[in-house]
Design a protein around this motif. Structure first.
Motif, PDB file in Angstrom:
ATOM      1  N   ASN A 107      -3.338 -14.001   5.182  1.00 21.52           N
ATOM      2  CA  ASN A 107      -2.640 -13.048   6.027  1.00 21.52           C
ATOM      3  C   ASN A 107      -2.482 -11.757   5.240  1.00 21.52           C
ATOM      4  O   ASN A 107      -2.155 -11.800   4.045  1.00 21.52           O
ATOM      5  CB  ASN A 107      -1.260 -13.573   6.433  1.00 21.52           C
ATOM      6  N   VAL A 108      -2.712 -10.636   5.881  1.00 23.66           N
ATOM      7  CA  VAL A 108      -2.572  -9.333   5.224  1.00 23.66           C
ATOM      8  C   VAL A 108      -1.370  -8.623   5.842  1.00 23.66           C
ATOM      9  O   VAL A 108      -1.252  -8.527   7.065  1.00 23.66           O
ATOM     10  CB  VAL A 108      -3.839  -8.471   5.390  1.00 23.66           C
ATOM     11  N   TYR A 109      -0.483  -8.139   4.980  1.00 23.24           N
ATOM     12  CA  TYR A 109       0.760  -7.513   5.413  1.00 23.24           C
ATOM     13  C   TYR A 109       0.810  -6.049   4.969  1.00 23.24           C
ATOM     14  O   TYR A 109       0.259  -5.684   3.922  1.00 23.24           O
ATOM     15  CB  TYR A 109       1.970  -8.240   4.825  1.00 23.24           C
ATOM     16  N   ALA A 110       1.493  -5.242   5.784  1.00 19.66           N
ATOM     17  CA  ALA A 110       1.792  -3.857   5.408  1.00 19.66           C
ATOM     18  C   ALA A 110       3.259  -3.809   4.993  1.00 19.66           C
ATOM     19  O   ALA A 110       4.154  -4.103   5.790  1.00 19.66           O
ATOM     20  CB  ALA A 110       1.541  -2.912   6.567  1.00 19.66           C
ATOM     21  N   SER A 111       3.507  -3.454   3.729  1.00 16.92           N
ATOM     22  CA  SER A 111       4.866  -3.258   3.243  1.00 16.92           C
ATOM     23  C   SER A 111       5.201  -1.769   3.330  1.00 16.92           C
ATOM     24  O   SER A 111       4.426  -0.983   3.862  1.00 16.92           O
ATOM     25  CB  SER A 111       4.994  -3.764   1.803  1.00 16.92           C
ATOM     26  N   GLN A 112       6.317  -1.364   2.771  1.00 19.40           N
ATOM     27  CA  GLN A 112       6.652   0.059   2.728  1.00 19.40           C
ATOM     28  C   GLN A 112       5.714   0.830   1.802  1.00 19.40           C
ATOM     29  O   GLN A 112       5.576   2.040   1.927  1.00 19.40           O
ATOM     30  CB  GLN A 112       8.101   0.258   2.271  1.00 19.40           C
ATOM     31  N   ASP A 113       5.032   0.123   0.876  1.00 17.68           N
ATOM     32  CA  ASP A 113       4.216   0.805  -0.127  1.00 17.68           C
ATOM     33  C   ASP A 113       2.709   0.628   0.070  1.00 17.68           C
ATOM     34  O   ASP A 113       1.929   1.416  -0.443  1.00 17.68           O
ATOM     35  CB  ASP A 113       4.586   0.315  -1.532  1.00 17.68           C
ATOM     36  N   GLY A 114       2.293  -0.417   0.778  1.00 12.05           N
ATOM     37  CA  GLY A 114       0.861  -0.621   0.924  1.00 12.05           C
ATOM     38  C   GLY A 114       0.548  -2.009   1.466  1.00 12.05           C
ATOM     39  O   GLY A 114       1.439  -2.738   1.914  1.00 12.05           O
ATOM     40  N   LEU A 115      -0.748  -2.372   1.425  1.00 15.90           N
ATOM     41  CA  LEU A 115      -1.193  -3.671   1.899  1.00 15.90           C
ATOM     42  C   LEU A 115      -1.101  -4.709   0.795  1.00 15.90           C
ATOM     43  O   LEU A 115      -1.290  -4.399  -0.383  1.00 15.90           O
ATOM     44  CB  LEU A 115      -2.646  -3.586   2.378  1.00 15.90           C
TER      45      LEU A 115
END
Length: 236
Positions: free
Chosen positions: A222-230
């Motif tokens: 699973n690939v997530y987007a955080s506040q800083d990046g992937l």
């Protein structure tokens, strides 16, 4: 460009706590500065002669209680800011799922199934690509907002733009053919406009940059987007 916005019950509670802290702060500050309503005999006689109210005086009991109220108010405001910042920083959004398997009898070649999701977790597409390399790499454009916008509920803006293959051998990475799959129409127009006219966006944007997550074939992620990046996380 996706710019997720989160505003619900936690934010409403925090706003109420923050407003309560602000009200306590103002009330305490006014209490420390206002004139006492109780005048002694000398002050009363002076007031009758001159019509001037007595000078503001610091009363120990009122001063201590006022200082304590200010401390409580500042603590509530700080807590509101801290908790909402934490909610924003931990608000990771799943943007994709990737299953990559090496192609049998084909060196340095993968079959990559890419599922893309919107900001609400709804599936947008499910496609499979043949990608040269030993690792997959998913790229995105990012717009990072300042903390005060995160506190208001804004998540960093992002757009998935490319799927590529990487070779683990540096010589192959330098000299071999690469696979590049453009996604979602490539680089976002808003992202390009902001780069060319960054002066107008500078009060509201901390940074804008490209970012990528990558992992070897042979597993699902699973690939997530955080506040800083992937970032990629293997599925169980």
């Amino acid at each position: 460009m996706n710019i997720p916005f989160s505003f619900g019950l936690p934010q409403i509670i925090l706003i109420l706590i923050g407003l309560g802290g602000l009200w306590l702060f103002i009330t305490a500050a006014k209490g420390l500065l206002r004139r006492s309503k109780d005048m002694d005999e000398n002050e009363f006689e002076k007031y009758k002669r001159t019509g001037a109210l007595p000078r503001r005086r610091f009363r120990l009991k009122r001063g201590i209680s006022g200082i304590l109220l200010i401390f409580v108010a500042v603590s509530l405001l700080w807590l509101t800011f801290l908790v909402q910042s934490y909610l924003g920083l931990t608000g990771n959004i799943r943007v994709a799922q990737i299953r990559a398997e090496p192609v049998a009898n084909a060196a340095h070649e993968m079959s990559v199934e890419l599922v893309l999701y919107d900001t609400n977790g709804h599936q947008l597409s499910d496609r499979t690509y043949t990608v040269l390399g030993d690792e997959w790499m998913l790229q995105a454009d990012f717009i990072k907002f300042p903390t005060w916008l995160n506190v208001l509920g804004f998540h960093s803006g992002y757009k998935i733009t490319r799927l590529e293959g990487l070779y683990q051998d540096p010589n192959l990475e330098s000299n071999s053919k690469h696979t590049v799959v453009e996604l979602n129409g490539g680089e976002d127009g808003f992202f390009t406009t902001m780069q060319n006219q960054k002066f107008w966006f500078s009060p509201f944007v901390d940074a804008y940059y490209g970012n990528a997550a990558f992992a070897p074939a042979g597993a699902a992620y699973n690939v997530y987007a955080s506040q800083d990046g992937l970032f990629a996380k293997a599925t169980s």
